[in-house]
Design a protein around this motif. Structure first.
Motif: not given
Length: 305
Positions: A224-227, A84-88, A111-116
């Motif tokens: 979020l564990n991304v590979t 969700s774009k409304d989550n952290w 899908k999610i807030p913009l990455p920092k």
């Protein structure tokens, strides 16, 4: 799609688009930071922060369009939960190429807030990029060697201070904090220098991850564990991307709950530090096995890193 054009023409087009996008978008983002610096009033801070995020989204959108214009790449993406774009979120990823940053923006758009991103202090001095990262309030990390800390013990903990402040600002609105836990891009040379126990990864650094979780408290909804791998372009994916040769992008996203045992005083609590390092180690061992499996599924034996 213009993938049919000769490689050198694609390289000229893609490089030109990247440079123009960087100069235009990141200069405007930098201006929002200067406005915040000159006019430190809450309404203006909030407004300029929103404008900076919009400009960042435009920059990412242009990059995504460029990738699809130049490359005939297959996107193989699997996410094991709803986002969700409304989550952290705290996003942890392996780091193989400069292409990773562009690809992550593309995969998680809307899908999610913009990455920092956690970025190295040296990035601050890169034209356009450094000042834009500053304006976007990204966490800067300046790591000191054991030798320097031995000579100047007052510097201990300084490398985490700006990151702590940036994480505090991230509580103001839904945010995704990204940490490339290896601290640098994977290469065979770096793998040997670090005596990495992993076949496809460098040893992870746990401090930044622990700091994020401690600073944000229960604000983070999930980890979020991304590979990410480029099975057909393992040696130079970013160069291949610019030349229109990127064939396949494989991404797996494991959504992990933020539990109480992952939040503690990493700097001063030895028991917690050991526990957290073990947790990150297990995460990295599983990631290394996953990458091996993904390479095997390509029906090509992976390069010997």
């Amino acid at each position: 799609m213009i993938n049919f054009l000769p490689t050198f023409i694609l390289m000229i087009i893609s490089t030109s688009l990247v440079v123009i996008n960087i100069i235009c978008s990141l200069t405007l983002i930098t201006l929002t930071g200067l406005i915040k610096l000159i006019l430190p009033f809450a309404p203006i801070q909030k407004f300029t922060r929103k404008i900076a995020d919009i400009l960042l989204a435009i920059w990412a959108g242009i990059n995504t369009w460029m990738i699809k214009l130049i490359n005939k790449a297959e996107w193989d993406v699997e996410i094991n939960d709803n986002l969700s774009k409304d989550n952290w979120y705290l996003l942890i990823s392996n780091h193989h190429s400069w292409a990773d940053i562009v690809i992550l923006f593309s995969v998680f758009a809307n899908k999610i807030p913009l990455p920092k991103f956690f970025v190295k202090q040296a990035i601050l001095y890169l034209p356009f990029v450094g000042t834009a990262c500053w304006a976007l309030e990204m966490p800067f990390m300046k790591r000191y060697s054991k030798q320097i800390l031995a000579k100047k013990p007052h510097l201990k903990g300084k490398d985490m201070e700006s990151a702590r402040q940036a994480c505090a600002k991230a509580k103001l609105s839904p945010t995704t904090i990204v940490n490339f836990a290896e601290g640098t891009r994977f290469t065979e040379e770096k793998q040997q220098q670090t005596n990495s126990p992993y076949r496809y990864l460098l040893p992870p650094k746990s401090g930044g991850i622990a700091l994020s979780l401690a600073s944000m408290g229960s604000t983070f909804e999930q980890i979020l564990n991304v590979t990410i791998i480029y099975p057909d372009n393992p040696e130079s994916p970013f160069k291949d991307l610019l030349q229109g040769k990127l064939k396949r992008i494989v991404i797996r996203v494991e959504v992990i709950a933020v539990t109480e045992d992952l939040q503690g005083d990493y700097e001063n609590d030895a028991a917690f530090k050991h526990h957290f390092q073990q947790w990150v180690t297990h995460l990295w061992q599983a990631k290394d096995r996953l990458i091996a499996t993904l390479h095997q599924q390509t029906q090509r034996y992976p390069p010997q890193y």
